[in-house]
Design a protein around this motif. Structure first.
Motif, PDB file in Angstrom:
ATOM      1  N   GLU A 214     -99.912  88.115 -27.775  1.00 18.55           N
ATOM      2  CA  GLU A 214     -98.739  88.010 -26.906  1.00 18.55           C
ATOM      3  C   GLU A 214     -97.593  88.879 -27.419  1.00 18.55           C
ATOM      4  O   GLU A 214     -96.788  89.392 -26.635  1.00 18.55           O
ATOM      5  N   VAL A 215     -97.526  89.061 -28.725  1.00 13.63           N
ATOM      6  CA  VAL A 215     -96.561  90.011 -29.296  1.00 13.63           C
ATOM      7  C   VAL A 215     -96.981  91.433 -28.924  1.00 13.63           C
ATOM      8  O   VAL A 215     -96.153  92.264 -28.539  1.00 13.63           O
ATOM      9  N   ALA A 216     -98.291  91.700 -29.019  1.00 18.85           N
ATOM     10  CA  ALA A 216     -98.805  93.024 -28.655  1.00 18.85           C
ATOM     11  C   ALA A 216     -98.548  93.336 -27.185  1.00 18.85           C
ATOM     12  O   ALA A 216     -98.276  94.486 -26.824  1.00 18.85           O
ATOM     13  N   ASP A 217     -98.617  92.317 -26.324  1.00 17.35           N
ATOM     14  CA  ASP A 217     -98.319  92.520 -24.901  1.00 17.35           C
ATOM     15  C   ASP A 217     -96.899  93.062 -24.720  1.00 17.35           C
ATOM     16  O   ASP A 217     -96.663  93.969 -23.912  1.00 17.35           O
ATOM     17  N   ALA A 218     -95.953  92.481 -25.471  1.00 15.26           N
ATOM     18  CA  ALA A 218     -94.556  92.897 -25.354  1.00 15.26           C
ATOM     19  C   ALA A 218     -94.372  94.327 -25.853  1.00 15.26           C
ATOM     20  O   ALA A 218     -93.636  95.124 -25.264  1.00 15.26           O
ATOM     21  N   VAL A 219     -95.043  94.657 -26.963  1.00 13.80           N
ATOM     22  CA  VAL A 219     -94.965  96.021 -27.495  1.00 13.80           C
ATOM     23  C   VAL A 219     -95.558  97.009 -26.500  1.00 13.80           C
ATOM     24  O   VAL A 219     -94.975  98.069 -26.229  1.00 13.80           O
ATOM     25  N   GLU A 220     -96.706  96.661 -25.934  1.00 12.60           N
ATOM     26  CA  GLU A 220     -97.348  97.525 -24.947  1.00 12.60           C
ATOM     27  C   GLU A 220     -96.407  97.814 -23.778  1.00 12.60           C
ATOM     28  O   GLU A 220     -96.289  98.960 -23.319  1.00 12.60           O
ATOM     29  N   PHE A 221     -95.731  96.780 -23.298  1.00  7.30           N
ATOM     30  CA  PHE A 221     -94.786  96.955 -22.191  1.00  7.30           C
ATOM     31  C   PHE A 221     -93.658  97.902 -22.577  1.00  7.30           C
ATOM     32  O   PHE A 221     -93.326  98.837 -21.825  1.00  7.30           O
ATOM     33  N   LEU A 222     -93.055  97.695 -23.748  1.00  7.74           N
ATOM     34  CA  LEU A 222     -91.910  98.520 -24.148  1.00  7.74           C
ATOM     35  C   LEU A 222     -92.302  99.974 -24.398  1.00  7.74           C
ATOM     36  O   LEU A 222     -91.471 100.873 -24.248  1.00  7.74           O
ATOM     37  N   LEU A 223     -93.552 100.213 -24.757  1.00  8.05           N
ATOM     38  CA  LEU A 223     -94.020 101.587 -24.958  1.00  8.05           C
ATOM     39  C   LEU A 223     -94.382 102.276 -23.647  1.00  8.05           C
ATOM     40  O   LEU A 223     -94.471 103.502 -23.592  1.00  8.05           O
ATOM     41  N   SER A 224     -94.565 101.491 -22.605  1.00  9.44           N
ATOM     42  CA  SER A 224     -95.078 102.040 -21.349  1.00  9.44           C
ATOM     43  C   SER A 224     -93.961 102.599 -20.468  1.00  9.44           C
ATOM     44  O   SER A 224     -92.774 102.333 -20.677  1.00  9.44           O
ATOM     45  N   GLU A 225     -94.382 103.334 -19.437  1.00 11.13           N
ATOM     46  CA  GLU A 225     -93.435 103.864 -18.463  1.00 11.13           C
ATOM     47  C   GLU A 225     -92.791 102.761 -17.632  1.00 11.13           C
ATOM     48  O   GLU A 225     -91.771 102.979 -16.992  1.00 11.13           O
ATOM     49  N   LYS A 226     -93.388 101.572 -17.635  1.00 12.43           N
ATOM     50  CA  LYS A 226     -92.782 100.445 -16.919  1.00 12.43           C
ATOM     51  C   LYS A 226     -91.445 100.039 -17.549  1.00 12.43           C
ATOM     52  O   LYS A 226     -90.648  99.346 -16.916  1.00 12.43           O
ATOM     53  N   ALA A 227     -91.227 100.468 -18.796  1.00  7.90           N
ATOM     54  CA  ALA A 227     -89.973 100.177 -19.490  1.00  7.90           C
ATOM     55  C   ALA A 227     -89.129 101.445 -19.644  1.00  7.90           C
ATOM     56  O   ALA A 227     -88.323 101.561 -20.563  1.00  7.90           O
ATOM     57  N   SER A 228     -89.299 102.382 -18.731  1.00  9.39           N
ATOM     58  CA  SER A 228     -88.674 103.702 -18.876  1.00  9.39           C
ATOM     59  C   SER A 228     -87.149 103.681 -18.870  1.00  9.39           C
ATOM     60  O   SER A 228     -86.509 104.626 -19.329  1.00  9.39           O
ATOM     61  N   TYR A 229     -86.543 102.605 -18.348  1.00  7.61           N
ATOM     62  CA  TYR A 229     -85.079 102.510 -18.307  1.00  7.61           C
ATOM     63  C   TYR A 229     -84.575 101.385 -19.214  1.00  7.61           C
ATOM     64  O   TYR A 229     -83.460 100.901 -19.069  1.00  7.61           O
ATOM     65  N   ILE A 230     -85.415 100.989 -20.161  1.00  8.86           N
ATOM     66  CA  ILE A 230     -85.063  99.915 -21.089  1.00  8.86           C
ATOM     67  C   ILE A 230     -84.920 100.497 -22.486  1.00  8.86           C
ATOM     68  O   ILE A 230     -85.869 101.061 -23.032  1.00  8.86           O
ATOM     69  N   THR A 231     -83.743 100.363 -23.065  1.00 10.71           N
ATOM     70  CA  THR A 231     -83.524 100.804 -24.441  1.00 10.71           C
ATOM     71  C   THR A 231     -82.403  99.967 -25.050  1.00 10.71           C
ATOM     72  O   THR A 231     -81.529  99.450 -24.347  1.00 10.71           O
ATOM     73  N   GLY A 232     -82.472  99.800 -26.370  1.00  7.65           N
ATOM     74  CA  GLY A 232     -81.467  99.024 -27.080  1.00  7.65           C
ATOM     75  C   GLY A 232     -81.588  97.527 -26.890  1.00  7.65           C
ATOM     76  O   GLY A 232     -80.633  96.788 -27.133  1.00  7.65           O
ATOM     77  N   GLN A 233     -82.779  97.060 -26.497  1.00 10.52           N
ATOM     78  CA  GLN A 233     -82.954  95.643 -26.173  1.00 10.52           C
ATOM     79  C   GLN A 233     -83.809  94.921 -27.227  1.00 10.52           C
ATOM     80  O   GLN A 233     -84.694  95.515 -27.842  1.00 10.52           O
ATOM     81  N   ILE A 234     -83.518  93.633 -27.392  1.00 11.79           N
ATOM     82  CA  ILE A 234     -84.308  92.773 -28.270  1.00 11.79           C
ATOM     83  C   ILE A 234     -85.084  91.823 -27.359  1.00 11.79           C
ATOM     84  O   ILE A 234     -84.502  90.925 -26.748  1.00 11.79           O
TER      85      ILE A 234
END
Length: 243
Positions: A214-234
């Motif tokens: 489930e931690v890996a799921d979150a990392v996968e999302f943040l590395l993906s283009e689905k998170a392309s406008y997400i930065t500086g977030q915890i």
């Protein structure tokens, strides 16, 4: 073009799950470890055989001031698309029981080495104007924990490192985020009795510990283009614990 990712602490429970998820997404992997060469070697071979990717293991002690440089020199000319800063260890005990060496090693491992490693690897990312960095921090970096004061301090520092670096690198097209897990079912919980873990799970609104996947799921999302406008977030992955 080949996509390369560096994962520090890849031989641990969370690190192995993150490594597999990145392999499934076609990344070639640089897998850092320090004490568990057997686990790192088996992981590298299994992922290479299963997913047809290139893998390489890198041994470095990130509690040492020269650890970050040792990893940087092992990267060679490979341009990294992703860096996952996952190395860490906790210390459970009173502040007054910690030795100077304990303090120095924890600060080096969680603050100085990730900072130096990132600094060393950034010029290539900035030149290419691409890349994603994800740090694995901790719920204690958000809320603090008695008897884990130094660990809480260093993880809180990682969270602010992420927020500040994200602002600095955004104009270069590089995103920086963190995943902040709560209690995760890994070998690090081996010091706790079954009764302790049951009591801990009872404190968590979802009634259980997180799975490493489930931690890996979150990392996968943040590395993906689905998170392309997400930065500086915890991104907290904690089952509602201490929210």
């Amino acid at each position: 073009m080949a996509k390369w990712a560096l994962i520090t602490g890849a031989s641990g429970g969370i690190g192995q799950c993150i490594s597999e998820r990145l392999a499934q997404n076609g990344y070639h992997l640089l897998l850092h470890y320090h004490t568990n060469q057997t686990a790192a070697s088996h992981l590298a071979k299994r992922l290479a055989d299963s997913y047809g990717i290139q893998t390489e293991i890198i041994d470095s002690d990130l509690t040492d001031s020269k650890g970050a440089a040792a990893i940087s020199s092992s990267i060679g000319g490979r341009g990294l698309e992703a860096i996952v800063l996952n190395s860490g260890q906790s210390y459970h005990g009173l502040v007054t029981d910690m030795s100077d060496q304990d303090v120095q090693e924890m600060v080096q491992l969680h603050i100085s080495s990730p900072f130096l490693l990132t600094r060393n690897l950034l010029p290539d990312m900035i030149k290419r104007k691409t890349g994603v960095i994800v740090a694995i921090t901790s719920i204690w970096g958000e809320t603090g924990a008695s008897c884990e004061v130094l660990y809480s301090m260093t993880k809180g520092a990682q969270n602010l490192f992420v927020k500040a670096l994200a602002k600095e690198l955004a104009p270069s097209g590089i995103r920086v985020n963190a995943v902040s897990p709560g209690a995760v079912k890994t070998n690090m919980m081996g010091a706790f009795s079954t009764e302790d873990i049951t009591m801990l799970a009872d404190e968590i609104p979802m009634g259980r510990l997180a799975k490493p996947e489930e931690v890996a799921d979150a990392v996968e999302f943040l590395l993906s283009e689905k998170a392309s406008y997400i930065t500086g977030q915890i991104l907290s992955v904690n089952g509602g614990w201490h929210c």
